[in-house]
Design a protein around this motif. Structure first.
Motif, PDB file in Angstrom:
ATOM      1  N   GLN A  92     -14.740  25.310  49.857  1.00  0.00           N
ATOM      2  CA  GLN A  92     -13.639  24.421  48.845  1.00  0.00           C
ATOM      3  C   GLN A  92     -11.794  25.006  48.192  1.00  0.00           C
ATOM      4  N   GLU A  93     -11.213  23.755  47.976  1.00  0.00           N
ATOM      5  CA  GLU A  93     -10.040  25.360  48.041  1.00  0.00           C
ATOM      6  C   GLU A  93      -9.886  25.182  46.397  1.00  0.00           C
ATOM      7  N   LYS A  94     -10.650  24.439  45.477  1.00  0.00           N
ATOM      8  CA  LYS A  94     -11.007  24.692  44.450  1.00  0.00           C
ATOM      9  C   LYS A  94     -11.930  24.740  43.949  1.00  0.00           C
ATOM     10  N   ALA A  95     -12.247  25.855  43.844  1.00  0.00           N
ATOM     11  CA  ALA A  95     -13.688  26.718  43.466  1.00  0.00           C
ATOM     12  C   ALA A  95     -13.752  27.312  41.785  1.00  0.00           C
ATOM     13  N   GLU A  96     -15.055  27.120  41.613  1.00  0.00           N
ATOM     14  CA  GLU A  96     -15.931  28.022  40.654  1.00  0.00           C
ATOM     15  C   GLU A  96     -15.164  29.561  40.888  1.00  0.00           C
ATOM     16  N   LEU A  97     -16.023  30.562  42.623  1.00  0.00           N
ATOM     17  CA  LEU A  97     -15.754  31.830  42.770  1.00  0.00           C
ATOM     18  C   LEU A  97     -14.631  31.995  43.965  1.00  0.00           C
ATOM     19  N   THR A  98     -13.720  33.056  43.431  1.00  0.00           N
ATOM     20  CA  THR A  98     -12.598  33.304  44.438  1.00  0.00           C
ATOM     21  C   THR A  98     -13.263  34.115  45.174  1.00  0.00           C
ATOM     22  N   LEU A  99     -12.926  34.007  45.967  1.00  0.00           N
ATOM     23  CA  LEU A  99     -12.702  34.966  47.417  1.00  0.00           C
ATOM     24  C   LEU A  99     -11.841  35.675  47.912  1.00  0.00           C
ATOM     25  N   LEU A 100     -11.649  37.173  48.172  1.00  0.00           N
ATOM     26  CA  LEU A 100     -10.289  37.323  49.429  1.00  0.00           C
ATOM     27  C   LEU A 100     -10.406  38.723  50.161  1.00  0.00           C
ATOM     28  N   THR A 101      -9.899  37.827  51.354  1.00  0.00           N
ATOM     29  CA  THR A 101     -10.290  38.707  52.355  1.00  0.00           C
ATOM     30  C   THR A 101      -8.529  39.249  53.257  1.00  0.00           C
ATOM     31  N   GLY A 102      -8.210  39.210  54.507  1.00  0.00           N
ATOM     32  CA  GLY A 102      -7.534  39.466  54.838  1.00  0.00           C
ATOM     33  C   GLY A 102      -7.826  39.411  56.481  1.00  0.00           C
ATOM     34  N   GLY A 103      -6.500  39.010  57.193  1.00  0.00           N
ATOM     35  CA  GLY A 103      -7.089  39.456  59.508  1.00  0.00           C
ATOM     36  C   GLY A 103      -6.988  40.480  59.600  1.00  0.00           C
ATOM     37  N   GLY A 104      -6.379  40.373  61.124  1.00  0.00           N
ATOM     38  CA  GLY A 104      -6.148  41.863  61.350  1.00  0.00           C
ATOM     39  C   GLY A 104      -7.374  42.597  61.953  1.00  0.00           C
ATOM     40  N   TYR A 105      -8.345  42.525  61.213  1.00  0.00           N
ATOM     41  CA  TYR A 105      -9.560  43.254  61.640  1.00  0.00           C
ATOM     42  C   TYR A 105     -10.949  42.501  61.387  1.00  0.00           C
ATOM     43  N   ALA A 106     -10.299  42.090  63.462  1.00  0.00           N
ATOM     44  CA  ALA A 106     -11.817  41.762  64.330  1.00  0.00           C
ATOM     45  C   ALA A 106     -12.919  42.872  64.712  1.00  0.00           C
ATOM     46  N   PRO A 107     -13.761  42.512  64.745  1.00  0.00           N
ATOM     47  CA  PRO A 107     -14.157  40.912  65.023  1.00  0.00           C
ATOM     48  C   PRO A 107     -15.269  40.603  63.235  1.00  0.00           C
ATOM     49  N   PHE A 108     -14.790  41.696  62.434  1.00  0.00           N
ATOM     50  CA  PHE A 108     -15.266  41.695  60.800  1.00  0.00           C
ATOM     51  C   PHE A 108     -14.661  40.466  60.428  1.00  0.00           C
ATOM     52  N   THR A 109     -13.199  40.057  60.009  1.00  0.00           N
ATOM     53  CA  THR A 109     -12.493  38.699  59.877  1.00  0.00           C
ATOM     54  C   THR A 109     -11.721  38.671  60.675  1.00  0.00           C
ATOM     55  N   GLY A 110     -11.332  37.022  60.708  1.00  0.00           N
ATOM     56  CA  GLY A 110      -9.525  36.981  60.815  1.00  0.00           C
ATOM     57  C   GLY A 110      -9.692  35.340  60.949  1.00  0.00           C
ATOM     58  N   ARG A 111      -8.860  35.054  60.660  1.00  0.00           N
ATOM     59  CA  ARG A 111      -9.018  33.580  60.627  1.00  0.00           C
ATOM     60  C   ARG A 111      -8.686  32.626  62.242  1.00  0.00           C
ATOM     61  N   GLY A 112      -8.475  33.647  63.118  1.00  0.00           N
ATOM     62  CA  GLY A 112      -8.278  33.168  64.816  1.00  0.00           C
ATOM     63  C   GLY A 112      -9.503  33.572  65.367  1.00  0.00           C
ATOM     64  N   LEU A 113     -10.627  33.930  64.454  1.00  0.00           N
ATOM     65  CA  LEU A 113     -12.286  34.137  65.040  1.00  0.00           C
ATOM     66  C   LEU A 113     -13.185  32.912  64.923  1.00  0.00           C
ATOM     67  N   PRO A 114     -14.199  32.951  65.871  1.00  0.00           N
ATOM     68  CA  PRO A 114     -15.242  32.640  65.502  1.00  0.00           C
ATOM     69  C   PRO A 114     -15.676  32.339  64.584  1.00  0.00           C
ATOM     70  N   GLY A 115     -15.977  31.830  63.649  1.00  0.00           N
ATOM     71  CA  GLY A 115     -16.435  32.182  61.989  1.00  0.00           C
ATOM     72  C   GLY A 115     -15.540  32.758  61.407  1.00  0.00           C
ATOM     73  N   GLN A 116     -14.486  32.750  61.634  1.00  0.00           N
ATOM     74  CA  GLN A 116     -13.318  33.250  60.920  1.00  0.00           C
ATOM     75  C   GLN A 116     -13.771  34.835  60.976  1.00  0.00           C
ATOM     76  N   GLY A 117     -14.292  35.424  61.660  1.00  0.00           N
ATOM     77  CA  GLY A 117     -14.762  37.225  62.082  1.00  0.00           C
ATOM     78  C   GLY A 117     -16.676  36.811  61.561  1.00  0.00           C
ATOM     79  N   MET A 118     -17.508  37.742  62.454  1.00  0.00           N
ATOM     80  CA  MET A 118     -19.021  37.976  61.633  1.00  0.00           C
ATOM     81  C   MET A 118     -19.168  38.297  60.253  1.00  0.00           C
ATOM     82  N   VAL A 119     -17.858  39.048  59.104  1.00  0.00           N
ATOM     83  CA  VAL A 119     -18.747  39.528  57.977  1.00  0.00           C
ATOM     84  C   VAL A 119     -18.272  38.189  57.343  1.00  0.00           C
ATOM     85  N   THR A 120     -17.239  37.429  57.967  1.00  0.00           N
ATOM     86  CA  THR A 120     -17.225  36.435  56.803  1.00  0.00           C
ATOM     87  C   THR A 120     -18.046  35.168  56.924  1.00  0.00           C
ATOM     88  N   GLU A 121     -18.573  34.974  58.074  1.00  0.00           N
ATOM     89  CA  GLU A 121     -19.516  34.197  58.207  1.00  0.00           C
ATOM     90  C   GLU A 121     -21.607  34.516  57.457  1.00  0.00           C
TER      91      GLU A 121
END
Length: 340
Positions: A92-121
């Protein structure tokens, strides 16, 4: 037999750009034989040695690192091509736990990747399965140099991912080791040697690398080259060349200026395709090392122990549930299909 035939037809349709995968012998058990490697098993079952990671991630508990042990019963998975599920309702947008990641790190993280990347999923799934689950948010900052210092160090966010862990036992004063707790690995990365296909370089034991010139971009970790029992750098046993980019390393390999590039499997495969070096530069079959990608939290975070327990317990349950293998297999097939 009907189920297997139906699955093969599905694969043929999904991987129309990869004919070798269309006749995959999969969703079967295979008893490893003497002389087998993950590459040879993938060649036999998928017709494509590059798909060895499917076997690797599905059977990690049965392997010795990335080495096949004769007599072990391995499962060879089929891939359906299913799309990534929506994120858990806990996100959720307003949540108890806040996580930080970034893009440009395919296939691990990326807003445009399926599931936003394998690590994000994988992190999404782990937090869903964690004991006493809480709502969480995932924020994106594409300038990775800001993540650890100041954003996570100053607790602008609770946790960040995915991060490589230095050898903290050997380097306790390393700023990452001194400032952050690391979760259990979300996933492991095989670090490979990529050499010219016609070089004759064959890596079976560490002695085969001594006297060689390796390339790894500047700013990348080197602790695997200097671990106990190896000490290639401190002992002057290899020459390490460190240009600016991975592409520089792979061009140097192709031109015969270095013996091999030493980077993770995914980065190496992407660079080979991007530089037009397919069949010119190839990965050697034995990984040089395995490195984990982790979730990190500041050691000064007042709920650090609680959050770290939550993610570790979720990761343990994720691996025991079968969802880890399902997520990894799907993302791996998407990755290889895109390369082809």
């Amino acid at each position: 037999m009907k189920r297997l035939f139906s699955r093969l037809i599905q694969l043929a349709a999904f991987f129309s750009l990869a004919p070798a995968a269309a006749w995959a012998i999969c969703d079967v058990d295979y008893v490893a034989q003497p002389g087998d490697t993950l590459f040879s098993i993938a060649e036999t079952h998928y017709g494509d040695r590059e798909r060895w990671t499917l076997v690797y991630y599905r059977n990690q508990k049965l392997l010795a690192g990335a080495t096949v042990l004769p007599g072990r019963k391995l499962f060879i998975p089929c891939i359906t091509g299913a799309t990534a599920p929506d994120a858990t309702p806990l996100r959720q947008e307003k949540a108890e736990l806040t996580l930080l990641t970034g893009g440009g790190y395919a296939p691990f993280t990326g807003r445009g990747l399926p599931g936003q990347g394998m690590v994000t999923e994988l992190v999404n799934a782990a937090l869903e399965l964690a004991p006493a689950p809480v709502s969480y948010s995932v924020s994106w900052e594409d300038d990775w140099s800001k993540h650890l210092f100041p954003m996570l160090d100053q607790k602008e966010f609770d946790m960040g991912f995915p991060w490589l862990k230095p050898d903290c036992a050997a380097e306790p004063d390393n700023e990452r080791c001194a400032s952050f707790h690391f979760s259990d690995p979300v996933m492991t990365l095989p670090i490979m040697l990529f050499a010219r296909a016609d070089s004759g370089f064959d890596y079976r034991e560490d002695a085969d690398v001594e006297g060689k010139t390796l390339c790894r971009p500047a700013g990348y970790f080197t602790h695997d080259l200097n671990r106990p029992g190896r000490r290639w750098l401190d002992g002057g046993k290899i020459t390490l060349v460190q240009p600016k980019t991975p592409a520089d390393c792979f061009r140097m390999v192709a031109e015969g200026k270095v013996d091999a590039a030493a980077v993770n499997l995914f980065l190496g495969a992407s660079t080979i395709v991007g530089e037009g070096l397919r069949d010119t530069v190839v990965p050697l079959e034995k990984p040089l090392s395995e490195e984990g990608l982790h979730v990190v939290i500041s050691k000064r975070h007042w709920r650090g122990t609680t959050h770290l327990y939550r993610i570790n317990a979720g990761l343990q349950k994720l691996r025991g549930s079968g969802r880890f293998e399902e997520i990894m297999s799907r993302h791996l097939e998407l990755f290889w299909a895109q390369l082809q």
